[in-house]
Design a protein around this motif. Structure first.
Motif, PDB file in Angstrom:
ATOM      1  N   PHE A 172      28.874  35.875  38.544  1.00 17.46           N
ATOM      2  CA  PHE A 172      29.661  35.491  37.365  1.00 17.46           C
ATOM      3  C   PHE A 172      30.673  36.596  37.094  1.00 17.46           C
ATOM      4  O   PHE A 172      30.584  37.690  37.623  1.00 17.46           O
ATOM      5  N   SER A 173      31.618  36.273  36.263  1.00 14.76           N
ATOM      6  CA  SER A 173      32.696  37.216  35.984  1.00 14.76           C
ATOM      7  C   SER A 173      32.922  37.297  34.483  1.00 14.76           C
ATOM      8  O   SER A 173      32.220  36.669  33.699  1.00 14.76           O
ATOM      9  N   TYR A 174      33.939  38.104  34.108  1.00 17.01           N
ATOM     10  CA  TYR A 174      34.264  38.261  32.688  1.00 17.01           C
ATOM     11  C   TYR A 174      35.317  37.255  32.252  1.00 17.01           C
ATOM     12  O   TYR A 174      36.300  37.014  32.955  1.00 17.01           O
ATOM     13  N   SER A 175      35.120  36.703  31.076  1.00 19.73           N
ATOM     14  CA  SER A 175      36.219  35.973  30.441  1.00 19.73           C
ATOM     15  C   SER A 175      37.111  36.957  29.673  1.00 19.73           C
ATOM     16  O   SER A 175      38.289  36.697  29.457  1.00 19.73           O
ATOM     17  N   LEU A 176      36.527  38.073  29.254  1.00 16.19           N
ATOM     18  CA  LEU A 176      37.276  39.166  28.644  1.00 16.19           C
ATOM     19  C   LEU A 176      36.741  40.457  29.256  1.00 16.19           C
ATOM     20  O   LEU A 176      35.630  40.878  28.973  1.00 16.19           O
ATOM     21  N   ALA A 177      37.540  41.031  30.149  1.00 11.63           N
ATOM     22  CA  ALA A 177      37.085  42.206  30.890  1.00 11.63           C
ATOM     23  C   ALA A 177      36.947  43.418  29.966  1.00 11.63           C
ATOM     24  O   ALA A 177      37.699  43.565  28.989  1.00 11.63           O
ATOM     25  N   PRO A 178      36.015  44.307  30.251  1.00 14.95           N
ATOM     26  CA  PRO A 178      35.864  45.510  29.432  1.00 14.95           C
ATOM     27  C   PRO A 178      37.018  46.481  29.670  1.00 14.95           C
ATOM     28  O   PRO A 178      37.464  46.680  30.804  1.00 14.95           O
ATOM     29  N   VAL A 179      37.503  47.059  28.587  1.00 15.03           N
ATOM     30  CA  VAL A 179      38.577  48.058  28.661  1.00 15.03           C
ATOM     31  C   VAL A 179      38.182  49.259  27.800  1.00 15.03           C
ATOM     32  O   VAL A 179      37.858  49.102  26.616  1.00 15.03           O
ATOM     33  N   ALA A 206      31.920  35.250  31.525  1.00 17.54           N
ATOM     34  CA  ALA A 206      32.232  33.828  31.719  1.00 17.54           C
ATOM     35  C   ALA A 206      31.039  33.170  32.414  1.00 17.54           C
ATOM     36  O   ALA A 206      30.408  33.766  33.293  1.00 17.54           O
ATOM     37  N   THR A 207      30.691  31.968  32.012  1.00 18.41           N
ATOM     38  CA  THR A 207      29.566  31.264  32.641  1.00 18.41           C
ATOM     39  C   THR A 207      30.022  30.596  33.930  1.00 18.41           C
ATOM     40  O   THR A 207      31.165  30.168  34.066  1.00 18.41           O
TER      41      THR A 207
END
Length: 370
Positions: free
Chosen positions: A290-297, A277-278
């Motif tokens: 910054f963080s994930y808009s779709l986290a890794p799984v 995510a921006t």
């Protein structure tokens, strides 16, 4: 004339009748009848020699090669052409037995065998293993699903049948898998049947409910003629025992009894496509968190492999104490040694990018989630 033998419950004046399946180690008696001109010889009051034999293929003069079963010879008094034997008690198992009657006792001139033959069967089987002996959730031996192990089914001397397995009576934690493989025929001298190519489809340990390993064919001379009941009864029902017999229960209790320990054959690994995510409108500044808009799984699935015809199915018991897939077992490196530092150069002279902020990454102190 001649003689015959049948159940003591046979109707009066009968000259033929059934002899039902018997249990090894359990008393039984039969009636002996003297026959003349196709009827009970009521004028016959005398003593005959009686024993149990194998190897006879019929009644009357006992065709074949009859052999006395040790310890079964006795003299029986007949009155008015009929009498009841003393108790027989045979310790071993025999699939095909007849009663032999001879007269006179000392120098027989008349020999007859019962027209009906019968089985003397074991009461139970005991199942053990020498290499699937771990009943706990840890420790050796460790056997992959689909890999061979051995089972032994022990009855009594004389048993020469081939046990089968009823997978509906196999127990597991929490779900039962299926046992594949087969026993060889038991050796009559020991009554022991073995199999070295058994395999199991699930993770963990398994146990056996009563009669999970069974024999329904040893009493074949009786089962097709109604001389035993279609069950596992060791108690007389209508004068008959069950045609089948099976294993005593091996309760699947972790750390106490059962067979194991089974682990997955392999893992399949799948993953999603994560997205950052921006922090600002469509971009992030260098050094900005910054963080994930779709986290890794990452998804790891335990499977039972393809050995012995298995289909790589998911092992549903790979959870709880049976699951050994942890961060510690993976021994991951610290995140700051796994991350690559990038260098850029620009018209102002360039320089190294700041260290990445790892505060949003998963903690290594938390094990994978099932």
């Amino acid at each position: 004339g001649d003689f015959n033998a049948f159940e003591t419950s046979t109707a009066a004046n009968a000259i033929t009748g059934k002899i039902f399946t018997k249990l090894a180690g359990t008393n039984f008696a039969v009636d002996i009848v003297a026959i003349l001109a196709g009827a009970q010889y009521a004028a016959f009051t005398n003593t005959v020699a009686v024993d149990l034999v194998t190897g006879s293929t019929g009644g009357l003069n006992c065709p074949g090669t009859p052999v006395t079963i040790a310890g079964t010879a006795q003299n029986v008094n007949l009155a008015s052409g009929r009498g009841t034997t003393g108790n027989f008690n045979v310790a071993a198992a025999y699939p095909d037995v007849r009663v032999r009657i001879r007269y006179p006792v000392m120098t027989p001139t008349v020999t007859s065998c019962s027209t009906d033959n019968f089985a003397i069967r074991p009461t139970a089987l005991t199942v053990t293993s020498t290499n699937a002996t771990q009943t706990g959730t840890t420790g050796a031996p460790i056997i992959r699903t689909g890999v061979n192990f051995n089972l032994t089914a022990t009855a009594i001397a004389g048993y020469n049948g081939t046990p089968g397995i009823n997978n509906a009576l196999v127990t597991g934690t929490p779900n039962a898998g299926a046992i594949g493989g087969a026993f060889s025929a038991a050796l009559a001298g020991t009554g022991i049947a073995t199999g070295n190519s058994f395999f199991y489809s699930e993770v963990g340990n398994f146990g056996l409910a009563t009669n999970a390993v069974f024999d329904a064919g040893f009493t074949g001379v009786d089962s097709g003629s109604g001389d035993c009941t279609n069950d596992f009864s060791n108690t007389l029902v209508g004068g008959r025992y069950g045609c089948s017999f099976g294993s005593t229960a091996v309760t699947q209790t972790t750390g106490v009894s059962g067979f194991g320990r089974f682990i997955p054959d392999n893992f399949s690994v799948s993953y999603n496509m994560p997205a950052f995510a921006t922090a600002c409108s469509g971009f992030s500044y260098v050094g900005q968190t910054f963080s994930y808009s779709l986290a890794p799984v990452l998804t790891v699935t335990a499977r039972n492999g393809t050995g012995n015809g298995l289909t790589n199915a998911t092992t549903t018991n790979y959870s709880g104490s049976y699951m050994k897939f942890t961060n510690a077992s993976l021994a991951p490196a610290a995140y700051d040694t796994q991350l690559e530092r990038y260098t850029r150069f620009d018209a102002l002279g360039g320089g190294n990018t700041p260290a990445l902020d790892v505060s949003g990454l998963p903690l290594t102190s938390a094990d994978p989630v099932i």
